[in-house]
Design a protein around this motif. Structure first.
Motif, PDB file in Angstrom:
ATOM      1  N   SER A 240      70.317 -35.436  43.833  1.00 50.65           N
ATOM      2  CA  SER A 240      68.773 -34.400  43.997  1.00 50.65           C
ATOM      3  C   SER A 240      68.777 -34.000  45.451  1.00 50.65           C
ATOM      4  N   THR A 241      69.431 -34.615  46.625  1.00 51.06           N
ATOM      5  CA  THR A 241      68.886 -34.347  47.838  1.00 51.06           C
ATOM      6  C   THR A 241      69.357 -32.822  48.161  1.00 51.06           C
ATOM      7  N   GLY A 242      68.151 -32.197  48.468  1.00 48.58           N
ATOM      8  CA  GLY A 242      68.544 -30.719  48.994  1.00 48.58           C
ATOM      9  C   GLY A 242      68.354 -29.711  48.031  1.00 48.58           C
ATOM     10  N   LEU A 243      68.149 -30.193  46.684  1.00 49.06           N
ATOM     11  CA  LEU A 243      68.044 -29.286  45.591  1.00 49.06           C
ATOM     12  C   LEU A 243      66.518 -29.114  45.196  1.00 49.06           C
ATOM     13  N   PRO A 244      66.160 -27.933  44.748  1.00 51.15           N
ATOM     14  CA  PRO A 244      64.789 -27.493  44.249  1.00 51.15           C
ATOM     15  C   PRO A 244      64.781 -28.186  42.854  1.00 51.15           C
ATOM     16  N   SER A 245      63.305 -28.012  42.494  1.00 50.95           N
ATOM     17  CA  SER A 245      63.403 -28.178  40.969  1.00 50.95           C
ATOM     18  C   SER A 245      63.623 -26.968  40.150  1.00 50.95           C
ATOM     19  N   ALA A 246      64.335 -27.127  39.050  1.00 51.28           N
ATOM     20  CA  ALA A 246      64.772 -26.217  38.287  1.00 51.28           C
ATOM     21  C   ALA A 246      63.999 -25.984  37.055  1.00 51.28           C
ATOM     22  N   PHE A 247      63.765 -24.956  36.710  1.00 50.89           N
ATOM     23  CA  PHE A 247      62.974 -24.536  35.448  1.00 50.89           C
ATOM     24  C   PHE A 247      64.131 -23.421  34.601  1.00 50.89           C
ATOM     25  N   LEU A 248      64.604 -23.957  33.284  1.00 48.09           N
ATOM     26  CA  LEU A 248      65.414 -23.184  32.387  1.00 48.09           C
ATOM     27  C   LEU A 248      64.440 -22.171  31.827  1.00 48.09           C
ATOM     28  N   PRO A 249      64.835 -20.877  31.492  1.00 44.59           N
ATOM     29  CA  PRO A 249      64.142 -20.068  30.667  1.00 44.59           C
ATOM     30  C   PRO A 249      63.780 -20.429  29.531  1.00 44.59           C
ATOM     31  N   SER A 250      64.062 -21.390  28.801  1.00 42.15           N
ATOM     32  CA  SER A 250      63.591 -22.111  27.507  1.00 42.15           C
ATOM     33  C   SER A 250      62.288 -22.810  27.813  1.00 42.15           C
ATOM     34  N   GLY A 251      62.081 -23.157  29.080  1.00 41.36           N
ATOM     35  CA  GLY A 251      60.929 -24.054  29.586  1.00 41.36           C
ATOM     36  C   GLY A 251      61.092 -25.539  30.071  1.00 41.36           C
TER      37      GLY A 251
END
Length: 388
Positions: A240-251
């Protein structure tokens, strides 16, 4: 026993309101009544702590802007007797992934966010592939990235507001409020399970998922229900280092923690309603993982290593906060119905309620989030897409 103001619910929303009240009017007597001082089931401490600027309603955006400003100097501002709360603020960023169906709403949202001065940018699918390869998927056509979004420690924020408000004179009391007391159209105080009555000319309902039950004791039917939300702690080969939080279109969303550890959650229409805190890992394997792999194939190897369940206080009218004085009961103020994004809003909400109670001009005009819309059944939606 009597106070000028009684706040029912001593978690982040109640503690923040006490702090802002006493910061503005130190002579007031303020009681904060919390039934569980361990906060074991409080939605604040069961939150994942995400903070974001990426809303599509102006009020929610401005609320977030103020909250992020507060969190920058929170440790200094909440210092008590040389002890500073460490809220562990991270700015890993929030990336809202977009497909063809959600593109229009995303473009409208980012336009408003940028107009209001938010640090948000549009990334193409190619840019996402270059910068964040795990977030490539067959349906993803782009995304909106808030580089300054991130996470804080919810319990540290709660304790910071709590201890600071106590230092300013707030009385934090352990007790269960079983009823609100009123005379006609005027609030008079509360009654505890012990049978003790506490008189107050102002009562604030900051009881989260329990808000509707409390208000029913005075004949108010608020459209707020307690809905279980699972957070799963997942191990993955994807660092996860260097990655943002991710939000899918579904929620469905993924929050990087450390190494290959992620927090993942996805609210579903059939999530249990009620005060249930049991953890059902099978929901991850049966529901979340198949959808996640379909959307982001890189996450095809995962293992659940933990998790917890908390409650969303879901406003079934429109999914947004209900803030302000109840029109039919003078002196009764609500901070309810946040529907899963309440923790990050506690600084602005606490300040706003304190200003309304003290008769001061609000720093932010949040009147459209007032409870009159509940009586009129006039929803104020976040946007055409999904609120997370």
């Amino acid at each position: 026993m009597a106070y000028d103001i009684v706040i029912v619910g001593g978690s982040a929303m109640g503690a923040a309101t006490a702090y802002y009240l006493l910061s503005r009017e130190p002579s007031m007597s303020v009681a904060v009544i919390e039934k569980d001082p361990t906060y074991r089931y409080a939605s604040t401490v069961l939150s994942d702590g995400n903070i974001r600027i990426q809303f599509n309603l102006e009020e929610n955006i401005r609320i977030s802007q103020y909250g992020m400003e507060v969190f920058e100097t929170f440790a200094d501002d909440m210092e008590v007797d040389g002890v500073r709360p460490e809220i562990s603020m991270r700015k890993q960023g929030n990336l809202f992934l977009v497909d063809a169906e959600t593109r229009s709403a995303a473009e409208q949202g980012i336009g408003l966010q940028q107009d209001l001065g938010c640090a948000v940018e549009w990334l193409t699918a190619d840019q996402i592939a270059d910068a964040y390869p795990p977030f490539v998927g067959p349906q993803i056509i782009g995304g909106t990235l808030g580089r300054l979004d991130g996470s804080v420690d919810p319990n540290a924020v709660l304790q910071g507001y709590r201890k600071k408000s106590i230092s300013l004179g707030a009385d934090f009391m352990t007790g269960e409020v079983t009823s609100l007391n009123g005379d006609g159209n005027r609030i008079q105080g509360v009654t505890l399970a012990s049978g003790d009555a506490i008189a107050a000319g102002v009562v604030v309902n900051a009881t989260g998922a329990w808000a509707r039950d409390l208000l029913s004791t005075i004949g108010i039917d608020l459209p707020v229900i307690p809905v279980m939300r699972h957070v799963h702690v997942v191990e993955s080969p994807i660092l996860s280092t260097g990655l943002p939080s991710a939000f899918l279109p579904s929620g469905l969303y993924l929050i990087p923690e450390h190494g290959g550890t992620w927090l993942m959650a996805w609210s579903q229409p059939d999530d249990p309603v009620g005060f249930d805190f049991s953890v059902h890992q099978h929901r991850f394997y049966d529901i979340i993982w198949p959808h996640l792999v379909e959307q982001l194939p890189a996450f095809d190897r995962l293992h659940v290593v933990g998790g917890w369940a908390g409650l969303y206080a879901v406003n079934t009218l429109d999914g947004n906060a209900i803030l302000g004085e109840w029109p039919e009961m003078r002196g009764l103020y609500l901070a309810n119905g946040f529907s899963g994004h309440g923790f990050q809003q506690c600084p602005a909400v606490g300040r706003y309620l304190s200003e309304l109670i003290l008769g001061q001009e609000p720093s932010l005009d949040l009147s459209r989030l007032g409870p009159q819309r509940i009586l009129e059944a006039s929803p104020l939606f976040e946007h055409a897409g999904r609120i997370i």
